[in-house]
Design an enzyme around this catalytic site. Structure first.
Site, PDB file in Angstrom:
ATOM      1  N   MET A 123      23.177 -64.867  56.682  1.00 28.16           N
ATOM      2  CA  MET A 123      22.310 -63.983  55.916  1.00 28.16           C
ATOM      3  C   MET A 123      20.843 -64.239  56.258  1.00 28.16           C
ATOM      4  O   MET A 123      19.940 -63.833  55.524  1.00 28.16           O
ATOM      5  CB  MET A 123      22.559 -64.148  54.412  1.00 28.16           C
ATOM      6  CG  MET A 123      23.931 -63.671  53.986  1.00 28.16           C
ATOM      7  SD  MET A 123      24.023 -63.051  52.286  1.00 28.16           S
ATOM      8  CE  MET A 123      23.474 -64.472  51.365  1.00 28.16           C
ATOM      9  N   GLY A 124      20.613 -64.914  57.383  1.00 25.83           N
ATOM     10  CA  GLY A 124      19.255 -65.126  57.832  1.00 25.83           C
ATOM     11  C   GLY A 124      18.562 -66.272  57.135  1.00 25.83           C
ATOM     12  O   GLY A 124      19.167 -67.095  56.466  1.00 25.83           O
ATOM     13  N   PHE A 125      17.225 -66.332  57.309  1.00 24.33           N
ATOM     14  CA  PHE A 125      16.395 -67.451  56.884  1.00 24.33           C
ATOM     15  C   PHE A 125      17.051 -68.741  57.382  1.00 24.33           C
ATOM     16  O   PHE A 125      17.393 -69.633  56.617  1.00 24.33           O
ATOM     17  CB  PHE A 125      16.181 -67.468  55.379  1.00 24.33           C
ATOM     18  CG  PHE A 125      14.866 -68.101  54.991  1.00 24.33           C
ATOM     19  CD1 PHE A 125      13.670 -67.438  55.227  1.00 24.33           C
ATOM     20  CD2 PHE A 125      14.820 -69.355  54.439  1.00 24.33           C
ATOM     21  CE1 PHE A 125      12.453 -68.022  54.906  1.00 24.33           C
ATOM     22  CE2 PHE A 125      13.616 -69.951  54.110  1.00 24.33           C
ATOM     23  CZ  PHE A 125      12.416 -69.295  54.345  1.00 24.33           C
ATOM     24  N   GLU A 158      18.780 -75.672  59.984  1.00 18.56           N
ATOM     25  CA  GLU A 158      19.523 -76.483  60.944  1.00 18.56           C
ATOM     26  C   GLU A 158      21.030 -76.352  60.781  1.00 18.56           C
ATOM     27  O   GLU A 158      21.785 -76.526  61.734  1.00 18.56           O
ATOM     28  CB  GLU A 158      19.112 -77.953  60.828  1.00 18.56           C
ATOM     29  CG  GLU A 158      17.727 -78.254  61.353  1.00 18.56           C
ATOM     30  CD  GLU A 158      16.643 -78.050  60.302  1.00 18.56           C
ATOM     31  OE1 GLU A 158      16.928 -77.407  59.255  1.00 18.56           O
ATOM     32  OE2 GLU A 158      15.506 -78.514  60.515  1.00 18.56           O
ATOM     33  N   GLY A 159      21.483 -76.046  59.564  1.00 14.04           N
ATOM     34  CA  GLY A 159      22.912 -75.852  59.360  1.00 14.04           C
ATOM     35  C   GLY A 159      23.430 -74.655  60.137  1.00 14.04           C
ATOM     36  O   GLY A 159      24.445 -74.752  60.833  1.00 14.04           O
ATOM     37  N   HIS A 160      22.732 -73.518  60.025  1.00 12.87           N
ATOM     38  CA  HIS A 160      23.131 -72.340  60.798  1.00 12.87           C
ATOM     39  C   HIS A 160      23.086 -72.636  62.295  1.00 12.87           C
ATOM     40  O   HIS A 160      23.990 -72.257  63.055  1.00 12.87           O
ATOM     41  CB  HIS A 160      22.180 -71.165  60.524  1.00 12.87           C
ATOM     42  CG  HIS A 160      22.148 -70.699  59.111  1.00 12.87           C
ATOM     43  ND1 HIS A 160      21.050 -70.868  58.306  1.00 12.87           N
ATOM     44  CD2 HIS A 160      23.067 -70.043  58.358  1.00 12.87           C
ATOM     45  CE1 HIS A 160      21.282 -70.348  57.114  1.00 12.87           C
ATOM     46  NE2 HIS A 160      22.504 -69.842  57.117  1.00 12.87           N
ATOM     47  N   GLN A 217      27.692 -58.960  47.629  1.00 14.67           N
ATOM     48  CA  GLN A 217      28.112 -60.273  47.136  1.00 14.67           C
ATOM     49  C   GLN A 217      27.126 -60.860  46.128  1.00 14.67           C
ATOM     50  O   GLN A 217      27.292 -61.992  45.686  1.00 14.67           O
ATOM     51  CB  GLN A 217      28.325 -61.242  48.294  1.00 14.67           C
ATOM     52  CG  GLN A 217      27.081 -61.649  49.057  1.00 14.67           C
ATOM     53  CD  GLN A 217      27.420 -62.405  50.326  1.00 14.67           C
ATOM     54  OE1 GLN A 217      27.999 -61.850  51.276  1.00 14.67           O
ATOM     55  NE2 GLN A 217      27.105 -63.695  50.355  1.00 14.67           N
ATOM     56  N   SER A 222      20.059 -75.595  52.755  1.00 11.91           N
ATOM     57  CA  SER A 222      20.375 -74.292  52.171  1.00 11.91           C
ATOM     58  C   SER A 222      19.132 -73.425  52.191  1.00 11.91           C
ATOM     59  O   SER A 222      18.007 -73.921  51.986  1.00 11.91           O
ATOM     60  CB  SER A 222      20.859 -74.448  50.723  1.00 11.91           C
ATOM     61  OG  SER A 222      20.956 -73.196  50.079  1.00 11.91           O
ATOM     62  N   ARG A 228      18.339 -71.492  49.957  1.00 13.51           N
ATOM     63  CA  ARG A 228      17.826 -71.433  48.588  1.00 13.51           C
ATOM     64  C   ARG A 228      17.006 -72.668  48.211  1.00 13.51           C
ATOM     65  O   ARG A 228      16.376 -72.683  47.144  1.00 13.51           O
ATOM     66  CB  ARG A 228      18.979 -71.245  47.595  1.00 13.51           C
ATOM     67  CG  ARG A 228      19.579 -69.844  47.633  1.00 13.51           C
ATOM     68  CD  ARG A 228      20.610 -69.650  46.525  1.00 13.51           C
ATOM     69  NE  ARG A 228      20.975 -68.253  46.355  1.00 13.51           N
ATOM     70  CZ  ARG A 228      21.987 -67.663  46.986  1.00 13.51           C
ATOM     71  NH1 ARG A 228      22.727 -68.357  47.834  1.00 13.51           N
ATOM     72  NH2 ARG A 228      22.246 -66.383  46.777  1.00 13.51           N
TER      73      ARG A 228
END
Length: 280
Positions: A30-32, A35-37, A61, A185, A187
């Site tokens: 979902m962008g933003f 490092e996890g992505h 969602q 995250s 968020r």
């Protein structure tokens, strides 16, 4: 890297790649990006000929009182990061392209999605399953890489792929953490400095559960109480702390096979989730 907004064009490109015998790896986001992505993209890049990533903040969602409009977005930064990660095609559709006027077909999982996050976010996994089913039909990947931080989502999508016979392998990537243990995250940016300092309580709670388990504790309530005790020392409010069967997500009382320890904690700035698997 080519940026594609049209679902029909992305599908046509994917079909052409497959006709050439190329292996397609896919990372939906979902962008933003963080490092996890990027770790998921690097993992996919190492095992495919063509890497497709998607950026789509999926409106279906999000619940009525959730943060759809405020969800962080920075496409220019994300585009740069995708290029650096070796993405070949970046699928970046609009909501109008993904959900045509009069859209009326949904994918609804009815076993794994009604607990944990599904309890406090009704309809969330219907939106997740529907959009990922659409993305799989559009990108036509051989495999899709998903993060283990979203543990319930990973298991729900595995079930969807299995039950609907998608010819797609699901590959999972480990949770990437900050130096103090907080799971990466999008968020996290919502947290005020004092909340950010307290948010490490999720990781600390999981570490305490692991410590007790390693010492021989097998009663779920003992582990749950130890986690709750740590979280209650902060400004966070517990959405859930659950210990469930790692496959069925049904609650367990005694840990005699692999379990998922799953947490959701609400801070004034953001709702955070984390998890750990014990017994594997």
């Amino acid at each position: 890297m080519k940026i594609i907004q049209s679902p029909a064009e992305m599908q046509s490109v994917a079909q052409a790649q497959r006709r050439e015998g190329k292996t397609i790896g896919f990372v939906p986001t979902m962008g933003f990006l963080h490092e996890g992505h990027l770790s998921l993209m690097h993992s996919a890049r190492a095992r495919c000929d063509v890497l497709v990533a998607s950026i789509f903040v999926n409106p279906t969602q999000f619940g009525p009182n959730e943060d759809l409009d405020a969800y962080p977005r920075d496409f220019e930064r994300d585009e740069k990061l995708c290029r650096e990660a070796g993405v070949d095609f970046l699928f970046y559709p609009t909501p109008e392209n993904m959900y045509l006027d009069g859209h009326s077909i949904w994918v609804d999982e009815e076993s794994l999605s009604g607990v944990l996050c599904g309890t406090s976010r009704p309809g969330h996994f219907r939106g997740v399953c529907t959009v990922v089913a659409k993305l799989l039909h559009i990108a036509l990947p051989d495999f899709m890489v998903l993060g283990e931080k979203d543990a319930q989502q990973l298991r729900v999508l595995r079930r969807m792929v299995r039950d609907l016979n998608f010819p797609v392998e699901i590959v999972s990537g480990p949770t990437i953490r900050e130096p103090d243990g907080l799971a990466k995250s999008s968020r996290n940016k919502y947290l005020r400095p004092e909340e950010r300092a307290e948010a490490v309580c999720l990781f600390q709670g999981l570490e305490k559960a692991k410590e007790l388990y390693s010492a021989g504790e097998r009663e779920a309530n003992v582990l749950k109480n130890s986690i709750c005790e740590i979280i209650r020392k902060t400004s966070g409010s517990i959405d859930y702390v659950e210990i469930v069967d790692d496959e069925t997500l049904k609650p367990v009382q005694t840990l005699n096979k692999p379990v998922l320890v799953a947490l959701a904690v609400r801070f004034p700035g953001a709702r955070l989730i984390d998890n750990a698997v014990l017994g594997k």
